[in-house]
Design an enzyme around this catalytic site. Structure first.
Site, short mmCIF file in Angstrom:
data_model
loop_
_atom_site.label_atom_id
_atom_site.label_comp_id
_atom_site.label_asym_id
_atom_site.label_seq_id
_atom_site.Cartn_x
_atom_site.Cartn_y
_atom_site.Cartn_z
N CYS A 1 0.84 -1.21 0.00
CA CYS A 1 0.00 0.00 0.00
C CYS A 1 0.87 1.25 0.00
O CYS A 1 1.32 1.71 1.05
CB CYS A 1 -0.92 0.00 1.21
SG CYS A 1 -2.08 1.41 1.25
N CYS B 1 -0.63 4.12 1.96
CA CYS B 1 -0.48 3.98 3.41
C CYS B 1 0.93 4.31 3.86
O CYS B 1 1.13 4.98 4.89
CB CYS B 1 -0.79 2.54 3.84
SG CYS B 1 -2.38 1.89 3.28
N ASP B 2 1.93 3.84 3.12
CA ASP B 2 3.31 3.86 3.61
C ASP B 2 4.25 4.77 2.83
O ASP B 2 5.37 5.02 3.29
CB ASP B 2 3.88 2.44 3.56
CG ASP B 2 3.03 1.46 4.36
OD1 ASP B 2 2.49 1.86 5.40
OD2 ASP B 2 2.89 0.30 3.92
#
Length: 320
Positions: free
Chosen positions: A136, A139-140
């Protein structure tokens, strides 16, 4: 005994649903399931720093966020069982929910079983998962680990294109590794990729080895035609090869789309079976974020409480 509400699955969606349902005095029963090492909590149990969940200015680890949500659900009276549900019967009422060692009847059900990111299982993947390898980018990708460094994205569809473009905000250079000689992404996304100076596309290329010292420092890639192996010095490797919704349990019970995600009605979380709702990644193949999963968990609990009240199945105070 017939349960008012059974929640299948945990994670942000399940725990949020349990919090709202508990506060509404529905006395919810949750089958948390096992996600990682026999511990419930969903995909966030494999995530280190979560920096985009509201309320945590300094960030929080995925396991700690799930621990806080779990304790909050218990505080409001949710009863949690650490078992996997292995069978459901939505053809009769009350519904029948069968887990590893427990079978219950339920007036209403919220499904929060999530989705599992597809992996390549290359050499070194487990060692560097969440230490350079992720499924992701949104997300990261903003992590200091990837800022002003070179990273790689695996995939050829719209998700891979979106993640590669997103990463250009932080990384100095993004390698897009495509197994075939063409992209499956939409024409618009392809044009954006081809025009971006920070993105280099490598055709017929797949990663085969990840290496480093505690964190990822590089990958070996192989040309699928010539079998030639080369190396990229990258600090990040992002898989954008899809997710598998955890819905095998519900096949033939509720309506799923072609990919296996649960179809919900309009702006609600209701499924085609009255009295059954779905929240989180199990019905969301677009956003796949902890905050959106929690939001749909809230929606499902609200809808379940109102439905039970309207049916006269029980008398409960309103959530709003």
């Amino acid at each position: 005994m017939v349960e008012n509400l059974v929640i299948i699955g945990s994670g942000p969606a399940g725990y949020t649903a349990a919090i709202y349902a508990g506060r509404a005095q529905l006395n919810p029963l949750m089958f948390e399931g096992f996600s990682v090492g026999g511990v419930p909590g969903g995909q966030l149990m494999t995530t280190t720093e979560v920096e985009n969940y509201p309320g945590f200015a300094q960030g929080i680890t995925g396991p700690n966020l799930m621990k806080e949500m779990r304790q909050q659900a218990q505080r409001w009276g949710a009863r949690l069982i650490r078992e996997d549900v292995i069978k459901v019967d939505f053809s009769q009422r009350p519904f029948i929910i069968t887990a590893d060692e427990t079978e219950v009847q339920a007036l209403a059900v919220i499904i929060c079983t999530g989705a599992t990111a597809k992996r390549l299982h290359i050499l070194g993947e487990e060692e560097f998962w969440n230490n350079g390898i992720s499924a992701c980018a949104i997300c990261d990708g903003a992590s200091p680990l990837f800022r002003n460094t070179e990273v790689a994205v695996v995939g050829g569809g719209d998700s891979a294109a979106e993640e590669a473009l997103y990463l250009t905000k932080y990384a100095s250079l993004v390698y897009l590794l495509v197994r075939r000689d063409r992209l499956r992404a939409s024409k618009t996304m392809q044009e954006r990729l081809f025009a971006h100076t920070q993105i280099k596309i490598h055709w017929h290329t797949v990663p085969v080895v990840a290496y480093g010292d505690e964190i990822l420092q590089g990958i070996q890639v192989q040309n699928t035609l010539t079998k030639e192996v080369s190396e990229f010095s990258v600090n990040g490797l992002f898989y954008a090869i899809g997710h598998t919704p955890n819905t095998r349990l519900f096949q033939g019970q509720i309506t799923l789309d072609e990919q296996g995600y649960i179809i919900t009605k309009g702006k609600s979380t209701a499924t085609n079976v009255e009295g059954v709702w779905a929240a989180g990644d199990v019905q969301d193949h677009h956003y796949r974020q902890a905050i959106t999963a929690a939001g749909t968990g809230c929606m499902a609990a609200l809808e379940a409480e109102r439905w039970l009240s309207q049916k006269g199945s029980l008398s409960v105070p309103s959530l709003v």
